[in-house]
Design a protein around this motif. Structure first.
Motif, PDB file in Angstrom:
ATOM      1  N   GLY A 112      -8.087   2.121   1.704  1.00  0.00           N
ATOM      2  CA  GLY A 112      -8.109   3.639   3.006  1.00  0.00           C
ATOM      3  C   GLY A 112      -8.972   2.615   4.093  1.00  0.00           C
ATOM      4  N   PRO A 113      -9.584   3.932   5.132  1.00  0.00           N
ATOM      5  CA  PRO A 113     -10.689   3.231   5.916  1.00  0.00           C
ATOM      6  C   PRO A 113     -12.353   3.471   5.131  1.00  0.00           C
ATOM      7  CG  PRO A 113      -9.473   5.341   6.576  1.00  0.00           C
ATOM      8  CD  PRO A 113      -8.716   4.982   5.298  1.00  0.00           C
TER       9      PRO A 113
ATOM     10  N   LEU B 278     -17.612   1.808   1.501  1.00  0.00           N
ATOM     11  CA  LEU B 278     -16.599   1.115   0.609  1.00  0.00           C
ATOM     12  C   LEU B 278     -15.096   2.062   1.116  1.00  0.00           C
ATOM     13  CD1 LEU B 278     -18.266   1.780  -2.454  1.00  0.00           C
ATOM     14  CD2 LEU B 278     -17.625  -0.284  -1.662  1.00  0.00           C
ATOM     15  N   PRO B 279     -14.031   1.940   0.590  1.00  0.00           N
ATOM     16  CA  PRO B 279     -13.158   2.346   1.085  1.00  0.00           C
ATOM     17  C   PRO B 279     -12.961   3.375   0.488  1.00  0.00           C
ATOM     18  CG  PRO B 279     -12.304   0.334   0.295  1.00  0.00           C
ATOM     19  CD  PRO B 279     -14.233   0.226   0.062  1.00  0.00           C
ATOM     20  N   VAL B 280     -12.015   4.381   1.153  1.00  0.00           N
ATOM     21  CA  VAL B 280     -12.054   5.650   0.938  1.00  0.00           C
ATOM     22  C   VAL B 280     -11.411   5.932  -0.340  1.00  0.00           C
ATOM     23  CG1 VAL B 280     -11.971   8.394   1.822  1.00  0.00           C
ATOM     24  CG2 VAL B 280     -13.386   6.663   2.907  1.00  0.00           C
ATOM     25  N   THR B 281     -10.336   5.033  -0.636  1.00  0.00           N
ATOM     26  CA  THR B 281      -8.494   5.560  -1.354  1.00  0.00           C
ATOM     27  C   THR B 281      -9.080   3.567  -1.251  1.00  0.00           C
ATOM     28  OG1 THR B 281      -7.640   4.962   0.035  1.00  0.00           O
ATOM     29  CG2 THR B 281      -8.001   7.391  -0.117  1.00  0.00           C
ATOM     30  N   ILE B 282      -8.463   3.907  -3.214  1.00  0.00           N
ATOM     31  CA  ILE B 282      -8.126   2.116  -3.668  1.00  0.00           C
ATOM     32  C   ILE B 282      -7.037   2.269  -4.358  1.00  0.00           C
ATOM     33  CG2 ILE B 282      -8.646   0.183  -4.621  1.00  0.00           C
ATOM     34  CD1 ILE B 282     -11.866   0.940  -3.554  1.00  0.00           C
ATOM     35  N   ALA B 283      -6.053   1.701  -3.752  1.00  0.00           N
ATOM     36  CA  ALA B 283      -4.948   2.001  -4.935  1.00  0.00           C
ATOM     37  C   ALA B 283      -4.559   0.816  -5.330  1.00  0.00           C
ATOM     38  CB  ALA B 283      -3.781   2.529  -4.537  1.00  0.00           C
ATOM     39  N   VAL B 284      -5.088   0.204  -7.182  1.00  0.00           N
ATOM     40  CA  VAL B 284      -4.134  -0.918  -7.362  1.00  0.00           C
ATOM     41  C   VAL B 284      -3.117  -1.435  -7.710  1.00  0.00           C
ATOM     42  CG1 VAL B 284      -5.657  -3.563  -8.451  1.00  0.00           C
ATOM     43  CG2 VAL B 284      -7.343  -1.922  -7.479  1.00  0.00           C
ATOM     44  N   LEU B 285      -1.833  -1.533  -8.042  1.00  0.00           N
ATOM     45  CA  LEU B 285      -0.684  -1.383  -8.758  1.00  0.00           C
ATOM     46  C   LEU B 285      -0.753  -2.726  -9.257  1.00  0.00           C
ATOM     47  CD1 LEU B 285       0.729   0.192  -6.180  1.00  0.00           C
ATOM     48  CD2 LEU B 285      -0.821   1.742  -7.763  1.00  0.00           C
ATOM     49  N   ALA B 286       0.006  -2.765 -10.782  1.00  0.00           N
ATOM     50  CA  ALA B 286      -0.056  -4.447 -11.520  1.00  0.00           C
ATOM     51  C   ALA B 286       0.905  -3.866 -12.238  1.00  0.00           C
ATOM     52  CB  ALA B 286      -1.189  -4.443 -11.720  1.00  0.00           C
ATOM     53  N   THR B 287       1.344  -5.439 -12.479  1.00  0.00           N
ATOM     54  CA  THR B 287       2.555  -5.336 -13.147  1.00  0.00           C
ATOM     55  C   THR B 287       2.014  -5.180 -15.121  1.00  0.00           C
ATOM     56  OG1 THR B 287       1.761  -7.483 -13.368  1.00  0.00           O
ATOM     57  CG2 THR B 287       3.701  -7.413 -12.264  1.00  0.00           C
TER      58      THR B 287
ATOM     59  N   LEU C  10      -8.615   9.091  -6.172  1.00  0.00           N
ATOM     60  CA  LEU C  10      -9.032   8.635  -4.806  1.00  0.00           C
ATOM     61  C   LEU C  10      -8.954   7.045  -4.846  1.00  0.00           C
ATOM     62  CD1 LEU C  10     -11.554  11.115  -3.369  1.00  0.00           C
ATOM     63  CD2 LEU C  10      -9.287  10.988  -2.169  1.00  0.00           C
ATOM     64  N   TYR C  11      -9.148   7.184  -6.304  1.00  0.00           N
ATOM     65  CA  TYR C  11      -9.607   5.091  -6.961  1.00  0.00           C
ATOM     66  C   TYR C  11      -8.047   5.745  -7.484  1.00  0.00           C
ATOM     67  CZ  TYR C  11     -13.739   3.818  -4.331  1.00  0.00           C
ATOM     68  OH  TYR C  11     -14.198   4.073  -3.370  1.00  0.00           O
ATOM     69  N   VAL C  12      -7.179   4.479  -7.891  1.00  0.00           N
ATOM     70  CA  VAL C  12      -6.490   4.348  -8.579  1.00  0.00           C
ATOM     71  C   VAL C  12      -6.088   3.079  -9.482  1.00  0.00           C
ATOM     72  CG1 VAL C  12      -3.089   4.922  -9.330  1.00  0.00           C
ATOM     73  CG2 VAL C  12      -5.104   6.519  -7.960  1.00  0.00           C
ATOM     74  N   GLU C  13      -5.936   2.846 -10.558  1.00  0.00           N
ATOM     75  CA  GLU C  13      -5.447   1.312 -11.019  1.00  0.00           C
ATOM     76  C   GLU C  13      -4.422   1.669 -12.081  1.00  0.00           C
ATOM     77  OE1 GLU C  13      -8.663  -1.452 -11.567  1.00  0.00           O
ATOM     78  OE2 GLU C  13      -8.190  -1.199 -13.712  1.00  0.00           O
ATOM     79  N   ARG C  14      -3.323   1.078 -12.212  1.00  0.00           N
ATOM     80  CA  ARG C  14      -2.358   1.269 -12.848  1.00  0.00           C
ATOM     81  C   ARG C  14      -1.714   0.280 -13.589  1.00  0.00           C
ATOM     82  NH1 ARG C  14       0.524   5.558  -9.180  1.00  0.00           N
ATOM     83  NH2 ARG C  14      -0.690   7.292  -9.245  1.00  0.00           N
ATOM     84  N   ALA C  15      -1.863  -0.238 -14.269  1.00  0.00           N
ATOM     85  CA  ALA C  15      -1.319  -1.366 -15.194  1.00  0.00           C
ATOM     86  C   ALA C  15       0.196  -1.708 -15.335  1.00  0.00           C
ATOM     87  CB  ALA C  15      -1.766  -1.693 -16.823  1.00  0.00           C
ATOM     88  N   ASP C  16       0.991  -0.589 -14.924  1.00  0.00           N
ATOM     89  CA  ASP C  16       2.636  -0.885 -15.094  1.00  0.00           C
ATOM     90  C   ASP C  16       3.083  -0.614 -13.717  1.00  0.00           C
ATOM     91  OD1 ASP C  16       1.692   1.622 -15.449  1.00  0.00           O
ATOM     92  OD2 ASP C  16       3.000   1.826 -17.114  1.00  0.00           O
ATOM     93  N   ALA C  17       2.759  -0.846 -12.610  1.00  0.00           N
ATOM     94  CA  ALA C  17       3.231   0.059 -11.595  1.00  0.00           C
ATOM     95  C   ALA C  17       4.606  -0.708 -11.175  1.00  0.00           C
ATOM     96  CB  ALA C  17       2.079   0.752 -10.745  1.00  0.00           C
ATOM     97  N   VAL C  18       3.522  -1.936 -11.246  1.00  0.00           N
ATOM     98  CA  VAL C  18       4.789  -2.746 -10.261  1.00  0.00           C
ATOM     99  C   VAL C  18       5.889  -3.439 -11.375  1.00  0.00           C
ATOM    100  CG1 VAL C  18       4.990  -4.928  -9.364  1.00  0.00           C
ATOM    101  CG2 VAL C  18       2.850  -3.747  -8.701  1.00  0.00           C
ATOM    102  N   THR C  19       7.393  -3.318 -10.847  1.00  0.00           N
ATOM    103  CA  THR C  19       7.847  -3.253 -11.518  1.00  0.00           C
ATOM    104  C   THR C  19       8.961  -4.784 -11.208  1.00  0.00           C
ATOM    105  OG1 THR C  19       9.903  -1.215 -10.935  1.00  0.00           O
ATOM    106  CG2 THR C  19       8.565  -1.805 -13.460  1.00  0.00           C
TER     107      THR C  19
END
Lengths: 255, 307
Positions: A74-75, A102-111, A160-169
């Motif tokens: 995010g911004p 720093l970014p106000v929101t961060i979403a990290v989505l991974a396999t 606001l900060y998200v890190e998901r290990a199985d979000a990318v399919t």
């Protein structure tokens, strides 16, 4: 709702097949929307990112699987983390650290879980994962590490900060999709989405796209009035309060 | 059901806000206090940023004191002259309070100042009110009517220079103590986000012996104009007034206050003061425990400033 992403996906696969990749492997990505409108009923949103891994004859056969890491930022903003310290009999927020830009929101989505995807050094270099995106304080400021960790932890708790290990399919071995969350308290501005393709712990391609979050309709009118015409906005709010107070005294008049 | 607040940048449950403001409105209607000292901490507690809470509550107090002041005005139960003098002091205090607020925020000590002031203020005022009402209840039970100290002997500060006559309040008093009182309350109001009725009413009653008939109306008159100024100034200086939140707070407050006022008529004066004392003390104790108990998580996030 199902038909549209699927149609988009097919059109997109056709497009990707015709694209000529300069490198061994390439990425073609598309976001389901480039605009998130905040209206009166907004409680957060979710965009979908589609991507295709393109290959040509020169592509070598990979040992391990492909990894995709989608990072939506995010911004930027200035953030403050406070620590309660004992002050006589009471606990008060006497310590604080500021984190600029720093970014106000961060979403990290991974396999896969981020630590499995690449070594810490490479993760820092590529900017993969929350740990790598929030810079560690430099030398001689050891006491700042707890503040940084608290910042990440508290912003994760707030969604606001998200890190998901199985979000990318992977839909097929070459086509993947991932939901990109937009939190309910997301500020307006431009959100940058970057998609990294990794194999065997090395980044082999990266693409970026973006989307815009803006207020729409009545929300936009109020937001702009408050910012651009504060005297008018303040006066009208006070008038509103006065007239509602007057109305109440008329409606509920007892004497 | 959720509604998005355009200035606070967050969705909020309509029923939660209406419920909270109705509950606070009930109390304020019952006791004739603004309820800002309850509503502001409650809003902060449910996640509304502190600056937005303080600024938006001023709009809510504007509406509730308008209703109240009009009711007293119809019965001619307010002293406009005394109210105007208090208003002058209140405005001076507000300006000083805003200046102090910003200075403390720059130093990063605002939180500490707010917590300590709430504890001291609510604790001391609550204890005084509790002692007073318990004493009254006790002597009533024994069937003794306490002699009211309303002799010809005025306190020394009545005789300071610049004396002014307030016919409506049957008062001939120096302007200096009135100015000190109203500047102090205006100052506290700006720093803590409260109207100050719960301070002004007892002060006028006990320190200045203003007749009970006009004291609440006069206090409401003064609060009304101070809060109109506070709403506009908050909107202009820090753009923190959320009009959607304000409408919800006003709506809930209006209905709560009506039921509160009806309930208040069935409560005896002494019980009434005892209840109010207990509420004030409870808020003070809540602040105190929060400050004294070791926090589960010592870290917290401050407001984010967008670049």
């Amino acid at each position: 709702m199902v038909a549209r992403p699927l149609a988009a996906l097919l059109a997109f696969a056709a497009l990707a097949a015709s694209a000529t990749a300069a490198r061994a492997e390439g990425l073609v990505v598309s976001l389901s929307s480039h605009h998130v409108r905040i209206t009166q009923t907004y409680t957060g949103a979710e965009l979908v990112i589609f991507g295709v891994i393109t290959r040509d004859r020169s592509s070598i056969a990979r040992q391990g699987p492909y990894d995709i890491v989608v990072t939506a930022k995010g911004p930027q903003g200035l953030m403050v983390v406070r620590e309660k310290v004992r002050f006589g009999p009471i606990w008060a927020n006497l310590e604080q650290r500021k984190f600029g830009a720093l970014p106000v929101t961060i979403a990290v989505l991974a396999t896969r879980p981020i630590p499995d995807i690449a070594t810490p050094d490479l993760r820092t270099r590529y900017g993969i994962g929350l740990e790598a995106l929030i810079p560690k304080p430099g030398f001689g400021s050891a006491e700042d590490v707890p503040f940084r960790d608290a910042l990440i932890r508290l912003r994760r708790e707030a969604g606001l900060y998200v890190e998901r290990a199985d979000a990318v399919t992977f839909v097929t071995p070459d086509i993947f999709r991932a939901p990109v969350p937009v939190p309910s308290t997301a500020p307006v501005g431009t959100y940058e989405v970057s998609i990294a393709l990794l194999a065997d712990g090395v980044q082999i391609a990266r693409e970026t796209t973006n989307f815009e979050v803006s207020k729409a309709g009545f929300e936009q009118v109020l937001f702009q009035a408050a910012r651009d015409r504060p005297w008018l906005y303040g006066a009208l709010t006070a008038m509103m309060a006065l007239s509602m107070g007057w109305l109440a005294s008329v409606v509920f008049r007892r004497d | 059901m959720q509604i998005y607040l355009p200035i606070a940048d967050m969705p909020i449950s309509i029923f939660l806000v209406l419920g909270l403001s109705a509950a606070v409105g009930f109390i304020s209607g019952m006791f004739g206090v603004g309820g800002g000292f309850l509503l502001t901490p409650l809003l902060i507690f449910i996640g509304v940023p502190a600056a937005i809470s303080v600024a938006t509550v001023s709009a809510q107090i504007t509406a509730s004191s308008m209703t109240g002041a009009l009711a007293y005005w119809r019965r001619r139960a307010l002293d406009v002259k005394l109210g105007t003098v208090l208003l002058m002091g209140g405005l001076v205090g507000t300006v000083l309070g805003v200046w102090f607020f910003n200075a403390m925020r720059r130093l990063g000590q605002l939180e500490l100042v707010i917590i300590l002031s709430y504890i001291t203020l609510l604790g001391s005022v609550g204890s005084l009110m509790l002692a007073e009402s318990l004493k009254a209840l006790w002597s009533e039970r024994r069937g003794v009517v306490p002699p009211r100290k309303r002799g010809p002997h005025h306190p020394w500060y009545f005789g300071l220079p610049l004396r002014m006559r307030f016919q409506r309040s049957k008062l001939y008093v120096s302007v200096i103590p009135l100015a000190v009182l109203s500047i102090t309350i205006g100052f506290l109001g700006a720093v803590l986000g409260i109207g100050g009725g719960f301070l002004m009413v007892p002060a006028l009653l006990y320190l200045f012996r203003v007749p009970t008939a006009v004291v609440v109306g006069t206090s409401l008159f003064q609060i009304l104009f101070t809060m109109v100024a506070a709403t506009v100034l908050h909107a202009v200086t820090n753009q923190a007034v959320d009009v959607i939140l304000a409408v919800l707070l006003v709506l809930g407050g209006v209905f709560g206050a009506q039921f509160g006022a009806r309930a208040g008529r069935n409560v005896k004066g002494e019980h009434f003061r005892l209840l109010l004392a207990l509420i004030v003390l409870a808020v003070g104790v809540r602040f105190a425990t929060e400050a004294v108990i070791r926090p589960a998580d010592p870290y917290s996030l401050g407001a984010t400033e967008l670049r």
